[in-house]
Design a protein around this motif. Sequence first.
Motif, short mmCIF file in Angstrom:
data_model
loop_
_atom_site.label_atom_id
_atom_site.label_comp_id
_atom_site.label_asym_id
_atom_site.label_seq_id
_atom_site.Cartn_x
_atom_site.Cartn_y
_atom_site.Cartn_z
N PRO A 30 3.71 12.03 6.26
CA PRO A 30 2.87 12.81 5.33
C PRO A 30 1.40 12.70 5.70
O PRO A 30 0.95 11.70 6.28
N ASP A 31 0.64 13.74 5.36
CA ASP A 31 -0.80 13.70 5.59
C ASP A 31 -1.49 12.77 4.60
O ASP A 31 -2.53 12.19 4.92
N GLN A 32 -0.92 12.64 3.42
CA GLN A 32 -1.46 11.72 2.43
C GLN A 32 -0.40 11.44 1.37
O GLN A 32 0.54 12.20 1.20
N VAL A 33 -0.58 10.31 0.69
CA VAL A 33 0.30 9.93 -0.41
C VAL A 33 -0.57 9.50 -1.58
O VAL A 33 -1.49 8.70 -1.42
N ARG A 34 -0.29 10.05 -2.75
CA ARG A 34 -1.02 9.70 -3.97
C ARG A 34 -0.04 9.13 -4.99
O ARG A 34 1.13 9.51 -5.01
N GLY A 35 -0.54 8.22 -5.83
CA GLY A 35 0.34 7.58 -6.78
C GLY A 35 -0.28 7.40 -8.15
O GLY A 35 -1.51 7.38 -8.29
N VAL B 261 1.14 -0.47 -4.59
CA VAL B 261 2.41 -0.67 -5.27
C VAL B 261 2.52 -2.16 -5.59
O VAL B 261 2.66 -2.99 -4.68
N GLN B 262 2.44 -2.49 -6.87
CA GLN B 262 2.54 -3.88 -7.28
C GLN B 262 4.02 -4.28 -7.37
O GLN B 262 4.88 -3.45 -7.67
N PRO B 263 4.35 -5.56 -7.11
CA PRO B 263 5.75 -5.98 -7.15
C PRO B 263 6.42 -5.65 -8.49
O PRO B 263 5.92 -6.02 -9.55
N GLY B 264 7.52 -4.94 -8.42
CA GLY B 264 8.31 -4.63 -9.60
C GLY B 264 7.74 -3.55 -10.50
O GLY B 264 8.40 -3.18 -11.48
N LEU B 265 6.56 -3.03 -10.21
CA LEU B 265 5.94 -2.00 -11.06
C LEU B 265 6.19 -0.62 -10.44
O LEU B 265 5.70 -0.32 -9.36
N PRO B 266 6.94 0.25 -11.13
CA PRO B 266 7.22 1.57 -10.55
C PRO B 266 5.96 2.41 -10.38
O PRO B 266 5.06 2.37 -11.22
N VAL B 267 5.93 3.16 -9.30
CA VAL B 267 4.83 4.08 -9.02
C VAL B 267 5.42 5.46 -8.81
O VAL B 267 6.36 5.65 -8.03
N GLN C 6 -4.34 6.46 -11.73
CA GLN C 6 -4.17 6.69 -10.30
C GLN C 6 -4.26 5.36 -9.55
O GLN C 6 -5.02 4.48 -9.91
N THR C 7 -3.44 5.24 -8.49
CA THR C 7 -3.41 4.01 -7.73
C THR C 7 -3.11 4.31 -6.27
O THR C 7 -2.49 5.33 -5.95
N ARG C 8 -3.53 3.42 -5.40
CA ARG C 8 -3.22 3.49 -3.97
C ARG C 8 -2.35 2.32 -3.55
O ARG C 8 -2.14 2.09 -2.37
N LEU D 211 0.83 -1.19 0.00
CA LEU D 211 0.00 0.00 0.00
C LEU D 211 0.87 1.25 0.00
O LEU D 211 2.00 1.24 0.47
N LEU D 212 0.29 2.33 -0.52
CA LEU D 212 0.96 3.62 -0.42
C LEU D 212 0.70 4.26 0.94
O LEU D 212 1.56 4.98 1.46
N GLU D 213 -0.47 4.00 1.51
CA GLU D 213 -0.87 4.66 2.74
C GLU D 213 -0.63 3.76 3.95
O GLU D 213 0.36 3.02 3.96
#
Length: 247
Positions: A127-132, A142-148, A138-140, A105-107
């Motif tokens: 951080p108050d929030q993280v967006r990707g 982080v998939q393995p090996g996939l840059p965000v 847009q995503t919340r 997760l990003l959050e």
Amino acid sequence: MPPLPQASPPASSRHARGTRRGFAVPALGLAAVLVAVAGLWLAGGLDEAEQEPEARPGQAIDTGWFTVTVRDARIAMASGPFGGARQRYLVVRLRAVSKGKETALLENGGLVDGLAARTKAGKWVRPDQVRGVAGGAQTRQVQPGLPVEASAMWRMGPSDAPKRFTVRLLKWEWDEGFSDDEFRWRIDPEDGSVAGRLTLPVAAMPAAAPSTPAPRVRPGTRPRVRPGHSPRTRPGGRATRPAGGTP
């Protein structure tokens, strides 16, 4: 047997587990350690900057669970959590790649737990929030090996405008918890080891472009015709006096 880790755990993780479980420290040795620490405190303590590896923008930093590349910092307007009103944020742009085998997760419980920034008072806050964004969407997660491409955002006041901003990237360890035997990526709340520390120049928020007033267009004029009369038209299209009007 414990489950195999998602990525090879660092040697420091195994050493940390052995240290936490080995609480049998002789009383005399513990007293000597406390005296030594007190002496350092009276002498001014250890410089935390010397204990934390300095990094630079654009440098890939291995935090254990993620490889993080911090790009820059800027002041920007953005909507609040859950689509709330727009507010001023200090935004740190970064690139994150998960080294694990499962979705991260990003959050909360993910990338955001390993980020911290220093306030004016010297306190480190998340951080108050993280967006990707990944693959143009847009995503919340982080998939393995996939840059965000992510934006870590700290809320600011209406007059806050720092020139520089210091960010910490904390180390993750593949370890079991204190109250459970589940192995997963964790940040030791007592150790708080730092994988990298960056001090970034902050780009000011661009000034709003002055609005250009729309040109004023006068309404077109129309021929004045008295009620009940219609203008007569001569050959060639030129109107004459209305029929039945006063000569």
